[in-house]
Motif scaffolding. Structure first.
Motif, mmCIF file in Angstrom:
data_model
loop_
_atom_site.group_PDB
_atom_site.id
_atom_site.type_symbol
_atom_site.label_atom_id
_atom_site.label_comp_id
_atom_site.label_asym_id
_atom_site.label_seq_id
_atom_site.Cartn_x
_atom_site.Cartn_y
_atom_site.Cartn_z
ATOM 1 N N VAL A 377 0.853 -1.203 0.000
ATOM 2 C CA VAL A 377 0.000 0.000 0.000
ATOM 3 C C VAL A 377 0.888 1.252 0.000
ATOM 4 O O VAL A 377 0.600 2.243 -0.684
ATOM 5 C CB VAL A 377 -0.967 -0.016 1.206
ATOM 6 N N MET A 378 2.009 1.184 0.728
ATOM 7 C CA MET A 378 2.954 2.322 0.704
ATOM 8 C C MET A 378 3.429 2.582 -0.720
ATOM 9 O O MET A 378 3.487 3.728 -1.168
ATOM 10 C CB MET A 378 4.172 2.014 1.599
ATOM 11 N N LEU A 379 3.754 1.490 -1.412
ATOM 12 C CA LEU A 379 4.277 1.639 -2.781
ATOM 13 C C LEU A 379 3.186 2.034 -3.769
ATOM 14 O O LEU A 379 3.480 2.570 -4.845
ATOM 15 C CB LEU A 379 4.940 0.329 -3.235
ATOM 16 N N ALA A 380 1.943 1.764 -3.414
ATOM 17 C CA ALA A 380 0.845 2.113 -4.323
ATOM 18 C C ALA A 380 0.582 3.612 -4.333
ATOM 19 O O ALA A 380 0.013 4.142 -5.290
ATOM 20 C CB ALA A 380 -0.421 1.373 -3.911
ATOM 21 N N VAL A 381 0.980 4.297 -3.252
ATOM 22 C CA VAL A 381 0.716 5.735 -3.135
ATOM 23 C C VAL A 381 1.774 6.499 -3.940
ATOM 24 O O VAL A 381 2.972 6.394 -3.654
ATOM 25 C CB VAL A 381 0.731 6.158 -1.648
ATOM 26 N N VAL A 382 1.320 7.265 -4.929
ATOM 27 C CA VAL A 382 2.248 7.828 -5.918
ATOM 28 C C VAL A 382 3.379 8.654 -5.304
ATOM 29 O O VAL A 382 4.553 8.378 -5.578
ATOM 30 C CB VAL A 382 1.475 8.643 -6.983
ATOM 31 N N PRO A 383 3.082 9.658 -4.449
ATOM 32 C CA PRO A 383 4.204 10.466 -3.969
ATOM 33 C C PRO A 383 5.210 9.653 -3.161
ATOM 34 O O PRO A 383 6.416 9.904 -3.228
ATOM 35 C CB PRO A 383 3.534 11.529 -3.088
ATOM 36 N N ALA A 384 4.716 8.646 -2.421
ATOM 37 C CA ALA A 384 5.634 7.800 -1.655
ATOM 38 C C ALA A 384 6.464 6.939 -2.592
ATOM 39 O O ALA A 384 7.679 6.778 -2.417
ATOM 40 C CB ALA A 384 4.853 6.926 -0.679
ATOM 41 N N ASP A 385 5.802 6.414 -3.622
ATOM 42 C CA ASP A 385 6.519 5.538 -4.555
ATOM 43 C C ASP A 385 7.628 6.285 -5.287
ATOM 44 O O ASP A 385 8.650 5.705 -5.645
ATOM 45 C CB ASP A 385 5.533 4.937 -5.562
#
Lengths: 538, 164
Positions: A377-385
């Motif tokens: 889910v962390m990686l799915a979030v664009v700015p975090a990715d």
């Protein structure tokens, strides 16, 4: 007059028996023999791909280039992934499908036995091609360096690679054909050859899992085949599909690859979820909680898995609309995955649980795959990715998804069915040692990679800055321990095949609770031809 | 793997044996059409993007799937009819309406042989034999069904012999 009963001692006198010796295996059309070959092939590839992983961890043990040149390192990273995905996890899952699906649904064999033989024998040929792709720079000097693109085979690097890339492309074609033929066979078997009264909604979860897996493979494999063929055309026939200099678009290949690559993740995961659906109820001694919800959940997972591929490509510069769509779609995947994990937890709730090796792996899968879900889910979030992209954090994430999610599921399946396959109980003490050894060493290997990744250590690079040393030393020690644990796994398998305590028809007390399939009505090991008694579905 | 038994006349009994298939031909067709539509939607979308090479692979895959399902459906049309009367026994093997094999035996002279394999590695074989002629029946039954079938045929034969 009475019925004359003749005992036939001479099998070769009629056409029912397989040839003896090596011919039994080469010409085999028996689902159990072919399943066994798939499993041994996967075991071989596990050690082959594992040896590459050991090299990678040895190289990363300290900063600086230690063992070989960077191209060879990248070649090992590429082939480790290809071998593990196509050569180990998929064949192992296909081996289990071959062995267990006909037994579970009460079919005498797979629907298309000769096709089954072909599906298997394409694999060793593909493995030889993959090995040739590694050896090509040495066997054919002057034809270019090793394949160093990563398993994604991204152009323009893959267009510029040496002859090894051609071997890789042909290997992928053969592996793809094998997967498609196996999938067609499995789907045909499940649809047509269920015993009377074995309705779709009475099928064990493993069968359902493979049904969706096969459909996914049928849907996405032609895209990969088309993509790598276009790559081949760009390399040798003057086309410019992916060559920007000729008006092509390298990003297009990324879309094609990940359109295949993301559903492929579910191809690897679903069979293990199917195994989990048998193991957890068996050792919790409770029927599976929410069977129908799990089936629908797997269906939703398969569909969603096909429409969220570009979350692997946030950094390429997609439109805001597309980025949002892929982000929301990816986060939605946590709903069916969460539902499945909650169903397994509710199955265990107030169950009469025991902790044999398959169950230990089952619980470990739930815990560690949940962890992969959180980082997912962390990686799915664009700015975090944007921060995590191409760092060791991603490596940690997908190893947490694929080793517990897929490989531990296969281990659970091996220990669960080993008594049925061999007719002998495995050594439970050694099985538990193997579980703790692999689980602890796996976490030592991959947990620190989250931190090195968050600190900015890039992936697929042979050297790294000195500040990541401690994380990598811990990771490499864990990796060597993890690799070593598999020698124990091999020993347990050989020991169980060679003998041991005789396994009853139902080796586990809760067998019939775990799998309301028909495999437990057969002796351990099952006869060469299944169902000497008419199968009855309760 | 299904066996049906009907009394076709006062003195004769007819048995029909056919392989078990859990999906009807219509169901199979619907499944194939659904897979075809979904696969073609993907392939045609890529075709519009200029990735035309996905389409041939998709068509090839659908061809293999279609042929596999067709061959399976064709095989499932196989059936055996065994009609036992006081005077004679008629065996007919069919695929659909096409007759593959037709044999006639005299009820008094026919013998039933059930060949078993000692290790249970191979399925049993049920043979009708008379005057040097031998045919295998019920090959698509399970072993247990085959044994039950053999016992039923034997009982029917004895009954017919008493009547003649």
């Amino acid at each position: 007059m009475s019925v004359a009963t003749a005992h036939d001692d001479h099998h070769d006198s009629h056409d029912h028996g397989p040839p003896k010796g090596w011919q039994r295996w080469v010409y085999s059309t028996n689902h159990k023999d072919i399943g066994t070959m798939y499993l041994f092939f996967a075991l071989f590839m596990l050690f082959f791909g594992g040896a590459m992983a050991m090299y990678i961890r040895a190289e990363l043990f300290m900063p600086g280039v230690q063992l070989a040149n960077p191209d060879f390192y990248n070649n090992m990273v590429t082939d480790h992934a290809l071998v593990m995905v196509f050569g180990m996890v998929m064949p192992a899952a296909a081996g289990m499908a071959n062995w267990m699906i006909p037994l579970m649904i009460g079919a005498p064999d797979m629907a298309l036995p000769r096709l089954n033989n072909l599906s298997f024998w394409l694999l060793p040929a593909a493995a030889i091609m993959l090995i040739l792709s590694i050896l090509a720079p040495y066997l054919f000097p002057g034809t270019g360096g090793p394949v160093n693109t990563g398993w994604t085979l991204l152009p323009p690097l893959s267009i510029q690679n040496g002859i090894g890339m051609d071997f890789t492309i042909f290997a992928i074609h053969m592996l793809g054909i094998s997967s498609i033929l196996a999938s067609i066979n499995i789907v045909t078997t499940i649809l047509n050859m269920r015993a009377p009264t074995m309705t779709m909604m009475k099928m064990p979860l493993f069968v359902w899992a493979w049904f969706f897996t096969a459909l996914l493979l049928i849907a996405v494999m032609p895209v990969l085949a088309g993509a790598v063929t276009m790559l081949l055309f760009d390399r040798h026939f003057g086309t410019s599909f992916f060559d920007a200099a000729g008006g092509g678009d390298p990003i297009l290949f990324q879309h094609l690859f990940w359109f295949f690559g993301h559903p492929e993740v579910y191809v690897l995961l679903l069979p293990s979820i199917g195994v989990l659906g048998l193991v957890i109820p068996t050792f919790a001694r409770k029927p599976l909680f929410g069977y129908k919800a799990l089936v629908y959940g797997m269906g939703v997972l398969a569909v969603l898995g096909m429409v969220v591929w570009a979350h692997h490509q946030y950094t390429i510069g997609m439109s805001l609309w597309a980025t949002n769509y892929f982000m929301i779609g990816t986060i939605l995947i946590s709903i069916p995955v969460g539902l499945m994990l909650m169903n397994f937890i509710f199955t265990m709730w107030r169950g009469s649980m025991t902790f044999e090796t398959p169950m230990l792996f089952g619980i470990a899968i739930i815990l560690m795959f949940s962890f992969a879900g959180v980082t997912g889910v962390m990686l799915a979030v664009v700015p975090a990715d944007m921060q995590y992209h191409d760092t060791m954090f991603v490596v940690a994430h997908f190893h947490y998804a694929l080793i517990p999610g897929a490989v531990f599921g296969l281990y659970a399946g091996v220990f669960y069915w080993l008594p049925k396959w061999t007719g002998h109980m495995y050594d439970e003490r050694l099985g538990k040692i193997f579980f703790w050894w692999t689980t602890i060493s796996f976490n030592i290997t991959f947990f620190p990679q989250h931190f090195s990744g968050l600190a900015g250590m890039p992936r697929r690079i042979v050297d790294y800055s000195i500040q990541y040393t401690e994380f990598n030393v811990i990771s490499s020690i864990g990796g060597f321990l993890f690799g070593l644990s598999h020698l124990l796994f091999l020993y347990i398998i050989i020991q169980t095949i060679r003998g041991g305590q005789k396994a009853p028809d139902k080796p586990w007390e809760g067998s019939q609770i775990g799998t309301p399939g028909l495999e437990w009505t057969l002796p351990s090991p099952p006869p060469f031809h299944s169902f000497t008694q008419a199968p009855v579905v309760k | 793997m299904t066996m049906t038994d009907s009394t076709s006349s006062h003195a004769c009994r007819t048995f029909e044996v056919r392989p078990n298939r859990s999906l009807s031909p219509t169901g199979m067709l619907i499944f194939f059409l659904v897979v075809t539509v979904l696969s073609l939607v993907v392939a045609l979308r890529f075709l519009l993007l200029g990735v035309w090479l996905v389409l041939p692979f998709t068509l090839l895959e659908l061809l293999v799937l279609g042929v596999s399902l067709y061959l399976f459906e064709r095989h499932s049309r196989y059936s055996e009819t065994l009609r036992i009367c006081p005077d004679d026994i008629l065996f007919i093997a069919r695929r659909g309406v096409k007759i593959l094999q037709e044999c006639r035996f005299q009820t008094h002279w026919v013998s039933i042989v059930l060949q078993l394999d000692q290790q249970s590695w191979y399925p049993s074989r049920l043979l009708l034999q008379s005057h040097g002629k031998s045919i295998e029946i019920g090959a698509c039954l399970t072993d247990e069904d085959r044994k039950a079938f053999a016992a039923t045929i034997q009982a029917t034969l004895e009954e017919c012999r008493r009547m003649s």
